[in-house]
Enzyme design. Sequence first.
Site, PDB file in Angstrom:
ATOM      1  NE  ARG A  70     -23.503  15.411  37.720  1.00 19.07           N
ATOM      2  CZ  ARG A  70     -24.714  15.462  38.252  1.00 19.07           C
ATOM      3  NH1 ARG A  70     -24.961  16.284  39.261  1.00 19.07           N
ATOM      4  NH2 ARG A  70     -25.673  14.689  37.800  1.00 19.07           N
ATOM      5  CG  HIS A 114     -29.143  16.102  34.634  1.00 23.43           C
ATOM      6  ND1 HIS A 114     -28.095  16.308  35.514  1.00 23.43           N
ATOM      7  CD2 HIS A 114     -30.183  16.810  35.139  1.00 23.43           C
ATOM      8  CE1 HIS A 114     -28.490  17.119  36.492  1.00 23.43           C
ATOM      9  NE2 HIS A 114     -29.757  17.445  36.282  1.00 23.43           N
ATOM     10  CD  GLU A 159     -31.306  15.617  41.940  1.00 20.37           C
ATOM     11  OE1 GLU A 159     -32.425  16.019  41.571  1.00 20.37           O
ATOM     12  OE2 GLU A 159     -30.509  16.323  42.586  1.00 20.37           O
ATOM     13  CG  ASN A 286     -27.032  15.606  42.958  1.00 17.65           C
ATOM     14  OD1 ASN A 286     -25.830  15.371  42.803  1.00 17.65           O
ATOM     15  ND2 ASN A 286     -27.900  15.557  41.958  1.00 17.65           N
ATOM     16  CE1 TYR A 288     -28.928  22.386  44.717  1.00 18.97           C
ATOM     17  CE2 TYR A 288     -29.183  20.015  44.463  1.00 18.97           C
ATOM     18  CZ  TYR A 288     -28.769  21.249  43.970  1.00 18.97           C
ATOM     19  OH  TYR A 288     -28.186  21.325  42.739  1.00 18.97           O
ATOM     20  CD  GLU A 356     -27.261  18.489  40.750  1.00 19.77           C
ATOM     21  OE1 GLU A 356     -28.183  19.127  41.301  1.00 19.77           O
ATOM     22  OE2 GLU A 356     -27.444  17.730  39.781  1.00 19.77           O
TER      23      GLU A 356
END
Length: 443
Positions: A70, A114, A159, A286, A288, A356
Amino acid sequence: MTRFPDGFLWGVATSAFQIEGSLAADGRGPSIWDVFPSEAGETGAVACDHYRRWRDDVDLLASLGVNAYRFSIAWPRLLPDGFGRVEQRGVDHYSRVIDALLERGIEPIVTLYHWDLPQALEDEGGWRSRDTAERFVEYARLCFDAYGDRVKWWLTINEPWIVGLLGYLHGLHAPGYRDDVRGEVAVFHHLLLAHGRAVAAYGGGGRIGIALNLCPHYPATDDAADVEASNASDGYVNRWFLDPLYRAAYPDDMRRRYERLVGELDFVHDGDMAVIAQPTGYLGINYYAPRFVQAAPGDAPWPWRVIVPDEVPTTAGFTGGIPHTDAGTPVVPRALTDLLVRVRDDYGAPPIVVTENGAVYPDRVHDARRVAFIRDHVAALYDALERGVPVLGYCHWSLLDNFEWRLGYAQRFGLVHVDYETQERTVKDSGRYYAALARRNAL
Ligand code: FCB
């Protein structure tokens, strides 16, 4: 042994501005990040020098045995003024990268946006302006035309929540506005609109989706006020994006909160919600860390606070003694299972790629904590697969240590260590571990 489905995508992720450098090469125009230094005063001027070293880096990817990569295309390399004049050298660059990946059996997963917005568009109002969504579609069309014969996996926007939160509310990311709640929510809307219009413009032949950073939410205690605060914060972080994409409407509770603060959301025009809710081929997530939320009735703009608890009540029960990454982020793999199951339950089981997931650890090469982080998160993903969630792939953030936005070069996320003096790359233990995992297609 836990075996993953055939064809499961084992990828690594990067983004253009964080690795490329060479900001003036081949006619690239300036972006909003070129002039937005990290807290330590660093910029992406050199970064990992990837624009010049991309061939070696593609070989590095091949040596890691991943079957997906990616990466993002830099809008200002293709359209230096944001729209209009096309810079062919920029177009050709990514074309070569795509060919080199395919020659090595690596599936390109291409992010269109991005965060490196052409500065010329920021000068015209940036994402606050509805026109930027139109400019984005022009750029997306150019990419579909140039690469669509070879690229089968597209991501429109990376995002949107972070773009608004850090770029308009906290002033921590470019373009660096602070306390602008109306700007934030208008930017959210225009990013979603840009996504929907690009999906509509996509001619097919592959899959297109958006990459959302979603945070599973847990109330700090069982107290009704904390439970309510956690649900409210979930409205801000998750539902504000998932509801329009999958239900063609903003969530009422959060919409009322915004309207109390900034008045009518008159930038939402008739027909927009149907555009945003265009069917997509997959959802990029994504992940985290989860958020643990406490009621904070006096806080502005939102009456909640994210806390760092001692133990975490996931659906698997309380997890005591939570470890943290070196960036202070709690490590709670189980929350990834909760998140994936929740998206399936609430939003009709879109196919998902974890686009991610990663952690900051400083260890130069022997990064045992990153190895454990990967193992535990991949196991959590596997649990979701076993519960019937259609997960098609996992991309680790990141291939290389790189320019981590406001945190600069100090925060290392890579499977591969980068010596910024010499640009030497050294595969970390986690890179070797991940390579073995990808090759086996099993934990
Ligand atoms: C995500 C961004 C990515 C990187 C990681 C650590 O929010 O998409 O560019 O900064 O965090």
